[in-house]
Design a protein around this motif. Structure first.
Motif, short mmCIF file in Angstrom:
data_model
loop_
_atom_site.label_atom_id
_atom_site.label_comp_id
_atom_site.label_asym_id
_atom_site.label_seq_id
_atom_site.Cartn_x
_atom_site.Cartn_y
_atom_site.Cartn_z
N LEU A 115 0.84 -1.19 0.00
CA LEU A 115 0.00 0.00 0.00
C LEU A 115 0.88 1.24 0.00
CD1 LEU A 115 -2.61 -1.11 2.66
CD2 LEU A 115 -3.01 -0.88 0.21
N ALA A 116 0.57 2.19 -0.89
CA ALA A 116 1.34 3.44 -0.95
C ALA A 116 0.53 4.51 -1.68
CB ALA A 116 2.67 3.22 -1.67
N PRO A 117 0.37 5.69 -1.11
CA PRO A 117 -0.28 6.79 -1.82
C PRO A 117 0.54 7.16 -3.04
CG PRO A 117 -0.06 7.27 0.53
CD PRO A 117 0.77 6.07 0.26
N ALA A 118 -0.11 7.42 -4.15
CA ALA A 118 0.61 7.72 -5.39
C ALA A 118 1.53 8.92 -5.24
CB ALA A 118 -0.39 7.96 -6.52
N ALA A 119 1.09 9.94 -4.48
CA ALA A 119 1.91 11.16 -4.32
C ALA A 119 3.19 10.89 -3.56
CB ALA A 119 1.09 12.24 -3.61
N GLU A 120 3.25 9.79 -2.83
CA GLU A 120 4.43 9.47 -2.04
C GLU A 120 5.19 8.26 -2.59
OE1 GLU A 120 3.14 8.98 1.98
OE2 GLU A 120 2.03 10.88 2.00
N MET A 121 4.70 7.70 -3.69
CA MET A 121 5.33 6.51 -4.25
C MET A 121 6.50 6.90 -5.14
SD MET A 121 3.59 3.52 -6.62
CE MET A 121 2.11 3.51 -5.59
N SER A 122 7.64 6.30 -4.90
CA SER A 122 8.81 6.61 -5.72
C SER A 122 8.69 5.93 -7.08
CB SER A 122 10.09 6.13 -5.02
OG SER A 122 10.15 4.70 -5.05
N PRO A 123 9.34 6.48 -8.10
CA PRO A 123 9.36 5.81 -9.40
C PRO A 123 9.89 4.37 -9.29
CG PRO A 123 10.15 8.05 -9.63
CD PRO A 123 10.00 7.81 -8.15
N ASN A 124 10.85 4.15 -8.43
CA ASN A 124 11.40 2.81 -8.28
C ASN A 124 10.36 1.85 -7.68
OD1 ASN A 124 13.74 0.91 -8.28
ND2 ASN A 124 13.34 0.93 -6.09
N ALA A 125 9.58 2.34 -6.73
CA ALA A 125 8.54 1.50 -6.12
C ALA A 125 7.49 1.12 -7.17
CB ALA A 125 7.88 2.24 -4.96
N PHE A 126 7.07 2.11 -7.98
CA PHE A 126 6.11 1.83 -9.05
C PHE A 126 6.69 0.81 -10.03
CE2 PHE A 126 3.96 2.62 -13.07
CZ PHE A 126 2.63 2.75 -12.70
N ALA A 127 7.94 1.03 -10.42
CA ALA A 127 8.57 0.15 -11.41
C ALA A 127 8.76 -1.27 -10.87
CB ALA A 127 9.92 0.72 -11.82
N THR A 128 8.92 -1.40 -9.55
CA THR A 128 9.12 -2.73 -8.97
C THR A 128 7.89 -3.60 -9.18
OG1 THR A 128 10.69 -1.95 -7.31
CG2 THR A 128 9.50 -3.99 -6.83
N VAL A 129 6.71 -3.05 -8.92
CA VAL A 129 5.48 -3.84 -9.09
C VAL A 129 5.21 -4.08 -10.57
CG1 VAL A 129 2.98 -3.84 -8.74
CG2 VAL A 129 4.51 -3.16 -6.89
N ILE A 130 5.42 -3.08 -11.41
CA ILE A 130 5.27 -3.30 -12.85
C ILE A 130 6.24 -4.39 -13.31
CG2 ILE A 130 5.58 -2.26 -15.13
CD1 ILE A 130 3.08 -1.26 -13.74
#
Length: 283
Positions: A115-130
């Motif tokens: 769980l992570a708010p989009a405004a606080e999610m790092s690009p690396n965190a987003f890329a990890t799940v993708i």
């Protein structure tokens, strides 16, 4: 006697089902060492299949292989690797093929989430799940194409309700799962002519999984979850496993591109918004 369930987990009841006979069939499950994917691997094993599993932890792979051997009469296979690294996926699929022949059923279920708010999610965190969910699914299916029986092969992808339902704190998972659903449809189009069927399963709230244990970890939260489920009960690992087996039999030989909810009706009822539920419980 069945081996004990891991601590804190609900072990599904596994018995041979006369409706399913996978004797002589080869099944490869990416992510098959925990949760829903392990349940699928175990169900195929107890119903006669030779099963291979693949995940990042060698310790979990070894434990899963021992359990598969205890449950079934057929050989079991396991190899550690990362779905984000095509070379490790290729090595496992090739080794399974060399040991046991063509894969009849290929299941892609590796996933990562938090769980992570989009405004606080790092690009690396987003890329990890993708990377794990979407890229990993492509790697398993694309590299598995070479080793899958043609015609007659069944490819099954474990998706999630976030593929169609916008969910707070789940921007990464929503994007990844939506991509997975479209990938299922595209590959069904491209690979149908050679006889490979590609379908998806969308689990709802399944007891004994990390997602439910993490997000609904109080009696009140679980009660609220069940009240939002039209069938008023959480599913079990066997529910997803049974659907995977049905999708791998001649009962569904004319079914491809289907993305099937196994969720007690939560999708049509609006389901549970994990983000807002967590926000209320933490308020």
């Amino acid at each position: 006697m069945q081996p004990p369930a891991p601590e804190g987990r609900t072990r599904m009841t596994i018995t041979r089902d006369p409706r399913f006979d996978f004797t002589g069939r080869k099944v490869f499950v990416a992510g098959g060492t925990s949760g829903i994917n392990q349940g699928i691997a175990e169900a195929f094993a107890v119903n006669g299949a030779t099963v291979g599993v693949f995940s990042r932890s060698q310790e979990k792979v070894d434990a899963a292989v021992e359990r598969l051997k205890a449950l079934g009469d057929a050989p079991a296979f396991g190899m550690a690797g990362d779905v984000r690294k095509p070379e490790t996926v290729e090595a496992a699929l090739k080794a399974f093929h060399e040991a046991h022949g063509e894969t009849d059923v290929l299941v892609s279920g590796a996933a990562g989430n938090f769980l992570a708010p989009a405004a606080e999610m790092s690009p690396n965190a987003f890329a990890t799940v993708i990377g794990i969910d979407l890229n990993g699914t492509f790697n398993v299916l694309r590299l598995g194409y070479r080793y899958t029986a043609k015609p007659g092969g069944s490819m099954i992808v474990i998706s999630a309700p976030q593929s169609t339902r916008a969910t707070m704190y789940q921007a990464h998972a929503c994007a990844a799962k939506a991509g997975i659903d479209q990938l299922i449809r595209v590959l069904a189009l491209e690979w149908g002519p050679v006889g490979i069927r590609v379908n998806g399963i969308v689990p709802g709230p399944i007891a004994g999984t990390e997602g439910v244990d993490r997000l609904f970890n109080t009696d009140a939260a679980r009660k609220q979850l069940i009240e939002k489920t039209p069938l008023r009960v959480m599913g079990g690992l066997e529910d997803c496993a049974n659907m995977a087996m049905v999708l791998s039999t001649d009962l569904t030989k004319y079914v491809t591109s289907a993305i099937i909810p196994v969720d007690g009706g939560t999708t049509v009822a609006g389901g549970s918004d994990y983000g807002s539920d967590v926000s209320r419980r933490n308020a």
